[in-house]
Design a protein around this motif. Structure first.
Motif, PDB file in Angstrom:
ATOM      1  N   ASP A 108       0.848  -1.180   0.000  1.00  0.00           N
ATOM      2  CA  ASP A 108       0.000   0.000   0.000  1.00  0.00           C
ATOM      3  C   ASP A 108       0.890   1.238   0.000  1.00  0.00           C
ATOM      4  O   ASP A 108       2.023   1.207   0.477  1.00  0.00           O
ATOM      5  CB  ASP A 108      -0.898   0.036   1.240  1.00  0.00           C
ATOM      6  CG  ASP A 108      -1.945  -1.047   1.227  1.00  0.00           C
ATOM      7  OD1 ASP A 108      -2.457  -1.338   0.135  1.00  0.00           O
ATOM      8  OD2 ASP A 108      -2.251  -1.586   2.297  1.00  0.00           O
ATOM      9  N   ALA A 109       0.371   2.300  -0.536  1.00  0.00           N
ATOM     10  CA  ALA A 109       1.113   3.557  -0.549  1.00  0.00           C
ATOM     11  C   ALA A 109       0.872   4.287   0.767  1.00  0.00           C
ATOM     12  O   ALA A 109      -0.247   4.359   1.261  1.00  0.00           O
ATOM     13  CB  ALA A 109       0.670   4.423  -1.714  1.00  0.00           C
ATOM     14  N   ILE A 110       1.941   4.798   1.324  1.00  0.00           N
ATOM     15  CA  ILE A 110       1.859   5.589   2.548  1.00  0.00           C
ATOM     16  C   ILE A 110       2.279   7.004   2.185  1.00  0.00           C
ATOM     17  O   ILE A 110       3.354   7.216   1.634  1.00  0.00           O
ATOM     18  CB  ILE A 110       2.769   5.026   3.654  1.00  0.00           C
ATOM     19  CG1 ILE A 110       2.345   3.607   4.000  1.00  0.00           C
ATOM     20  CG2 ILE A 110       2.740   5.918   4.880  1.00  0.00           C
ATOM     21  CD1 ILE A 110       3.257   2.916   4.968  1.00  0.00           C
ATOM     22  N   LYS A 111       1.419   7.953   2.472  1.00  0.00           N
ATOM     23  CA  LYS A 111       1.725   9.346   2.158  1.00  0.00           C
ATOM     24  C   LYS A 111       1.722  10.166   3.436  1.00  0.00           C
ATOM     25  O   LYS A 111       0.985   9.874   4.369  1.00  0.00           O
ATOM     26  CB  LYS A 111       0.686   9.915   1.192  1.00  0.00           C
ATOM     27  CG  LYS A 111       0.713   9.273  -0.171  1.00  0.00           C
ATOM     28  CD  LYS A 111      -0.296   9.931  -1.085  1.00  0.00           C
ATOM     29  CE  LYS A 111      -0.264   9.283  -2.449  1.00  0.00           C
ATOM     30  NZ  LYS A 111      -1.191   9.932  -3.391  1.00  0.00           N
ATOM     31  N   GLY A 112       2.550  11.179   3.447  1.00  0.00           N
ATOM     32  CA  GLY A 112       2.585  12.051   4.604  1.00  0.00           C
ATOM     33  C   GLY A 112       3.723  13.058   4.501  1.00  0.00           C
ATOM     34  O   GLY A 112       4.413  13.123   3.486  1.00  0.00           O
ATOM     35  N   ARG A 113       3.906  13.812   5.551  1.00  0.00           N
ATOM     36  CA  ARG A 113       4.985  14.797   5.604  1.00  0.00           C
ATOM     37  C   ARG A 113       5.810  14.567   6.858  1.00  0.00           C
ATOM     38  O   ARG A 113       5.283  14.183   7.898  1.00  0.00           O
ATOM     39  CB  ARG A 113       4.423  16.212   5.639  1.00  0.00           C
ATOM     40  CG  ARG A 113       3.755  16.631   4.342  1.00  0.00           C
ATOM     41  CD  ARG A 113       3.319  18.067   4.396  1.00  0.00           C
ATOM     42  NE  ARG A 113       2.174  18.171   5.299  1.00  0.00           N
ATOM     43  CZ  ARG A 113       1.681  19.298   5.752  1.00  0.00           C
ATOM     44  NH1 ARG A 113       2.225  20.435   5.420  1.00  0.00           N
ATOM     45  NH2 ARG A 113       0.643  19.304   6.555  1.00  0.00           N
ATOM     46  N   GLU A 126      12.706  18.502   3.789  1.00  0.00           N
ATOM     47  CA  GLU A 126      12.768  18.042   2.406  1.00  0.00           C
ATOM     48  C   GLU A 126      13.679  16.820   2.278  1.00  0.00           C
ATOM     49  O   GLU A 126      14.670  16.687   2.995  1.00  0.00           O
ATOM     50  CB  GLU A 126      13.284  19.159   1.506  1.00  0.00           C
ATOM     51  CG  GLU A 126      12.324  20.340   1.421  1.00  0.00           C
ATOM     52  CD  GLU A 126      12.811  21.378   0.453  1.00  0.00           C
ATOM     53  OE1 GLU A 126      13.479  21.016  -0.524  1.00  0.00           O
ATOM     54  OE2 GLU A 126      12.518  22.553   0.686  1.00  0.00           O
ATOM     55  N   SER A 140      13.970  10.551   4.477  1.00  0.00           N
ATOM     56  CA  SER A 140      13.742   9.125   4.238  1.00  0.00           C
ATOM     57  C   SER A 140      13.049   8.534   5.454  1.00  0.00           C
ATOM     58  O   SER A 140      13.385   8.854   6.589  1.00  0.00           O
ATOM     59  CB  SER A 140      15.061   8.388   4.023  1.00  0.00           C
ATOM     60  OG  SER A 140      15.684   8.858   2.857  1.00  0.00           O
TER      61      SER A 140
END
Length: 53
Positions: free
Chosen positions: A25-30, A41, A44
């Motif tokens: 699954d894709a995990i997105k976040g900041r 920026e 990892s």
């Protein structure tokens, strides 16, 4: 008859060798700095999944 058993064994081996870890699954976040709350920026992130015991 021998060909039928060989074909069955080959097919069974092929099916058993398919790993169930293929799914992802894709995990997105900041990633934010804890003090300034500014985005970091090129950060990892390593995700480890531990199995339940």
């Amino acid at each position: 008859m021998k060909l039928k058993h060989t074909l069955f064994a080959t097919l069974l081996l092929a099916l058993l060798s398919i790993s169930t870890t293929v799914y992802a699954d894709a995990i997105k976040g900041r990633v934010l700095d804890a003090n300034t709350k500014e985005p970091i920026e090129n950060a990892s992130v390593k995700v480890e999944i531990k199995k339940w015991q």
